[in-house]
Write a protein that holds these residues in place. Structure first.
Motif, PDB file in Angstrom:
ATOM      1  N   SER A  10      31.447  37.163  53.832  1.00  6.86           N
ATOM      2  CA  SER A  10      32.434  36.328  54.531  1.00  6.86           C
ATOM      3  C   SER A  10      33.731  37.066  54.811  1.00  6.86           C
ATOM      4  CB  SER A  10      32.731  35.078  53.699  1.00  6.86           C
ATOM      5  OG  SER A  10      33.168  35.432  52.390  1.00  6.86           O
ATOM      6  N   ALA A  11      33.856  38.312  54.366  1.00  2.96           N
ATOM      7  CA  ALA A  11      35.094  39.073  54.551  1.00  2.96           C
ATOM      8  C   ALA A  11      35.042  39.873  55.852  1.00  2.96           C
ATOM      9  CB  ALA A  11      35.308  40.022  53.372  1.00  2.96           C
ATOM     10  N   SER A  12      36.228  40.068  56.443  1.00  2.00           N
ATOM     11  CA  SER A  12      36.345  40.872  57.655  1.00  2.00           C
ATOM     12  C   SER A  12      37.523  41.820  57.507  1.00  2.00           C
ATOM     13  CB  SER A  12      36.555  39.968  58.876  1.00  2.00           C
ATOM     14  OG  SER A  12      37.860  39.380  58.843  1.00  2.00           O
ATOM     15  N   TYR A  13      37.702  42.679  58.497  1.00  2.00           N
ATOM     16  CA  TYR A  13      38.829  43.604  58.443  1.00  2.00           C
ATOM     17  C   TYR A  13      40.171  42.869  58.449  1.00  2.00           C
ATOM     18  CZ  TYR A  13      35.621  47.513  59.305  1.00  2.00           C
ATOM     19  OH  TYR A  13      34.623  48.449  59.206  1.00  2.00           O
ATOM     20  N   SER A  72      46.478  39.536  49.535  1.00  2.00           N
ATOM     21  CA  SER A  72      46.553  38.630  48.391  1.00  2.00           C
ATOM     22  C   SER A  72      45.915  37.280  48.727  1.00  2.00           C
ATOM     23  CB  SER A  72      48.005  38.441  47.953  1.00  2.00           C
ATOM     24  OG  SER A  72      48.790  37.907  49.012  1.00  2.00           O
ATOM     25  N   GLU A  73      46.099  36.821  49.965  1.00  2.00           N
ATOM     26  CA  GLU A  73      45.546  35.522  50.343  1.00  2.00           C
ATOM     27  C   GLU A  73      44.032  35.557  50.512  1.00  2.00           C
ATOM     28  OE1 GLU A  73      47.666  37.107  54.146  1.00  2.00           O
ATOM     29  OE2 GLU A  73      47.881  37.235  51.958  1.00  2.00           O
ATOM     30  N   SER A  74      43.449  36.745  50.466  1.00  4.24           N
ATOM     31  CA  SER A  74      41.996  36.869  50.569  1.00  4.24           C
ATOM     32  C   SER A  74      41.332  37.043  49.206  1.00  4.24           C
ATOM     33  CB  SER A  74      41.628  38.057  51.474  1.00  4.24           C
ATOM     34  OG  SER A  74      42.135  37.866  52.779  1.00  4.24           O
ATOM     35  N   ALA A  75      42.126  36.985  48.132  1.00  2.86           N
ATOM     36  CA  ALA A  75      41.587  37.196  46.784  1.00  2.86           C
ATOM     37  C   ALA A  75      40.567  36.126  46.404  1.00  2.86           C
ATOM     38  CB  ALA A  75      42.718  37.228  45.757  1.00  2.86           C
ATOM     39  N   HIS A  76      40.645  34.937  47.059  1.00  2.00           N
ATOM     40  CA  HIS A  76      39.692  33.864  46.742  1.00  2.00           C
ATOM     41  C   HIS A  76      38.254  34.279  47.055  1.00  2.00           C
ATOM     42  CE1 HIS A  76      40.283  33.268  51.078  1.00  2.00           C
ATOM     43  NE2 HIS A  76      39.090  32.728  51.078  1.00  2.00           N
ATOM     44  N   LEU A  78      36.855  36.756  46.016  1.00  2.00           N
ATOM     45  CA  LEU A  78      36.320  37.374  44.802  1.00  2.00           C
ATOM     46  C   LEU A  78      35.995  36.341  43.732  1.00  2.00           C
ATOM     47  CD1 LEU A  78      38.803  40.371  44.648  1.00  2.00           C
ATOM     48  CD2 LEU A  78      36.357  40.517  45.155  1.00  2.00           C
ATOM     49  N   SER A  79      36.227  35.080  43.996  1.00  2.00           N
ATOM     50  CA  SER A  79      35.977  34.003  43.038  1.00  2.00           C
ATOM     51  C   SER A  79      34.553  34.101  42.476  1.00  2.00           C
ATOM     52  CB  SER A  79      36.184  32.656  43.723  1.00  2.00           C
ATOM     53  OG  SER A  79      35.956  31.605  42.822  1.00  2.00           O
ATOM     54  N   PRO A  80      34.375  33.855  41.165  1.00  2.00           N
ATOM     55  CA  PRO A  80      35.314  33.266  40.208  1.00  2.00           C
ATOM     56  C   PRO A  80      36.263  34.255  39.519  1.00  2.00           C
ATOM     57  CG  PRO A  80      33.211  33.550  39.128  1.00  2.00           C
ATOM     58  CD  PRO A  80      33.025  34.000  40.565  1.00  2.00           C
ATOM     59  N   HIS A  81      36.219  35.533  39.912  1.00  2.00           N
ATOM     60  CA  HIS A  81      37.144  36.465  39.276  1.00  2.00           C
ATOM     61  C   HIS A  81      38.562  36.192  39.773  1.00  2.00           C
ATOM     62  CE1 HIS A  81      39.237  40.230  38.326  1.00  2.00           C
ATOM     63  NE2 HIS A  81      38.462  40.195  37.270  1.00  2.00           N
ATOM     64  N   PRO A  82      39.562  36.145  38.862  1.00  2.00           N
ATOM     65  CA  PRO A  82      40.925  35.794  39.280  1.00  2.00           C
ATOM     66  C   PRO A  82      41.649  36.890  40.042  1.00  2.00           C
ATOM     67  CG  PRO A  82      40.883  36.296  36.928  1.00  2.00           C
ATOM     68  CD  PRO A  82      39.449  36.261  37.385  1.00  2.00           C
ATOM     69  N   ALA A  83      41.214  38.158  39.921  1.00  2.87           N
ATOM     70  CA  ALA A  83      41.857  39.278  40.614  1.00  2.87           C
ATOM     71  C   ALA A  83      43.358  39.266  40.358  1.00  2.87           C
ATOM     72  CB  ALA A  83      41.557  39.242  42.104  1.00  2.87           C
ATOM     73  N   GLN A  84      43.739  39.378  39.091  1.00  5.11           N
ATOM     74  CA  GLN A  84      45.150  39.318  38.713  1.00  5.11           C
ATOM     75  C   GLN A  84      45.505  40.426  37.724  1.00  5.11           C
ATOM     76  OE1 GLN A  84      45.899  35.457  37.043  1.00  5.11           O
ATOM     77  NE2 GLN A  84      45.539  34.376  38.970  1.00  5.11           N
ATOM     78  N   LEU A  85      46.718  40.931  37.880  1.00  3.76           N
ATOM     79  CA  LEU A  85      47.343  41.811  36.898  1.00  3.76           C
ATOM     80  C   LEU A  85      48.532  41.046  36.333  1.00  3.76           C
ATOM     81  CD1 LEU A  85      47.596  45.057  39.081  1.00  3.76           C
ATOM     82  CD2 LEU A  85      45.674  44.370  37.617  1.00  3.76           C
ATOM     83  N   VAL A  86      48.708  41.100  35.024  1.00  6.91           N
ATOM     84  CA  VAL A  86      49.778  40.336  34.384  1.00  6.91           C
ATOM     85  C   VAL A  86      50.719  41.272  33.644  1.00  6.91           C
ATOM     86  CG1 VAL A  86      50.340  38.536  32.700  1.00  6.91           C
ATOM     87  CG2 VAL A  86      48.278  38.326  34.120  1.00  6.91           C
ATOM     88  N   TRP A  87      52.007  41.102  33.879  1.00  2.00           N
ATOM     89  CA  TRP A  87      53.039  41.766  33.072  1.00  2.00           C
ATOM     90  C   TRP A  87      53.673  40.713  32.176  1.00  2.00           C
ATOM     91  CZ3 TRP A  87      58.334  40.455  33.545  1.00  2.00           C
ATOM     92  CH2 TRP A  87      59.202  41.190  32.719  1.00  2.00           C
ATOM     93  N   LYS A  88      53.779  41.030  30.888  1.00  2.12           N
ATOM     94  CA  LYS A  88      54.332  40.082  29.918  1.00  2.12           C
ATOM     95  C   LYS A  88      55.346  40.795  29.040  1.00  2.12           C
ATOM     96  CE  LYS A  88      51.700  38.619  26.544  1.00  2.12           C
ATOM     97  NZ  LYS A  88      50.676  37.865  25.761  1.00  2.12           N
ATOM     98  N   LEU A  89      56.552  40.267  28.972  1.00  5.96           N
ATOM     99  CA  LEU A  89      57.619  40.810  28.133  1.00  5.96           C
ATOM    100  C   LEU A  89      57.695  39.985  26.858  1.00  5.96           C
ATOM    101  CD1 LEU A  89      60.100  42.703  27.759  1.00  5.96           C
ATOM    102  CD2 LEU A  89      61.457  40.928  28.900  1.00  5.96           C
ATOM    103  N   VAL A  90      57.640  40.653  25.704  1.00  8.00           N
ATOM    104  CA  VAL A  90      57.637  39.982  24.409  1.00  8.00           C
ATOM    105  C   VAL A  90      58.744  40.578  23.543  1.00  8.00           C
ATOM    106  CG1 VAL A  90      56.310  39.538  22.307  1.00  8.00           C
ATOM    107  CG2 VAL A  90      55.171  39.509  24.524  1.00  8.00           C
TER     108      VAL A  90
END
Length: 214
Positions: A10-13, A72-76, A78-90
């Motif tokens: 279903s993906a295109s250029y 980014s709007e085409s990441a769906h 790849l579902s069910p994979h979330p296709a995300q990178l997370v930065w977390k400050l602790v």
């Protein structure tokens, strides 16, 4: 997510990010400067370039392409994979941010969120202190790119970079695929198998990683 070589019918250029494609082509130029002249690479059609960069197969878009150079709007797609990178400050302060494809660009955006302050060190034999960044950008991006390359995408998890006061922690889904981490510490071992072969090949072709195990 199945094989990174799987075609997304279903993906295109139109689902590919123009800026990411330009950066990918420049990376290919750098990687293959001995094999091709820059003007030759720049003159290739988009389909020719994508096939040579292992991002497509016979002009058809793979899951690897959507991760690395997809919008980014085409990441769906790849579902069910979330296709995300997370930065977390602790620590004394807490914060987080989420980044989506194209990972070729957004790994740099994540790196920019890390509070990479200048620290003062006194070189041996010198009375004059130097100021250097706490972390090398190259080391951060290498670790992050390897998390992307070697994640087990069947687990539908996210790559997480946790920033503590004194260290950075990188985590992805899935165990070490071949051998143990310490086998690679001295650069003596070269991997012979990859969990995500198509993704690894594409990342190598656009100069995101090497495949020698360094």
């Amino acid at each position: 997510m199945l094989s990174s070589a799987e075609i997304v019918g279903s993906a295109s250029y139109d689902d590919l990010d123009e800026q990411a494609l330009a950066v990918a082509r420049r990376g290919f130029v750098v990687k293959h400067s001995r094999q091709f002249k820059e003007q030759e690479i720049l003159g290739w059609s988009l389909r020719t370039f994508l096939d040579k960069a292992q991002l497509t197969r016979n002009g058809l878009i793979t899951r690897a392409a959507l991760l690395l150079v997809g919008k980014s709007e085409s990441a769906h797609l790849l579902s069910p994979h979330p296709a995300q990178l997370v930065w977390k400050l602790v620590g004394e302060e807490n914060a987080n941010d989420i980044f989506y494809p194209p990972f070729l660009l957004t790994t740099t955006h994540l790196n920019a969120r890390i509070r990479n302050v200048q620290i003062r060190i006194l070189p041996e034999g010198s009375l004059v202190a130097d100021e250097v960044p706490k972390y090398k950008d190259e080391s951060i991006l290498e670790a992050l790119h390897n998390c992307i390359a070697h994640q087990d995408y069947r687990r539908n998890g996210r790559v997480v970079v946790t920033e503590y006061v004194d260290r950075l922690a990188f985590s992805n889904q899935g165990g070490f695929y071949e051998g143990r981490p310490e086998d690679y510490m001295h650069g003596d071992k070269m991997p012979t198998r990859y969990r995500n072969l198509q993704l690894v090949k594409a990342m190598r072709e656009i100069n995101m990683i090497d495949t020698m195990g360094y």
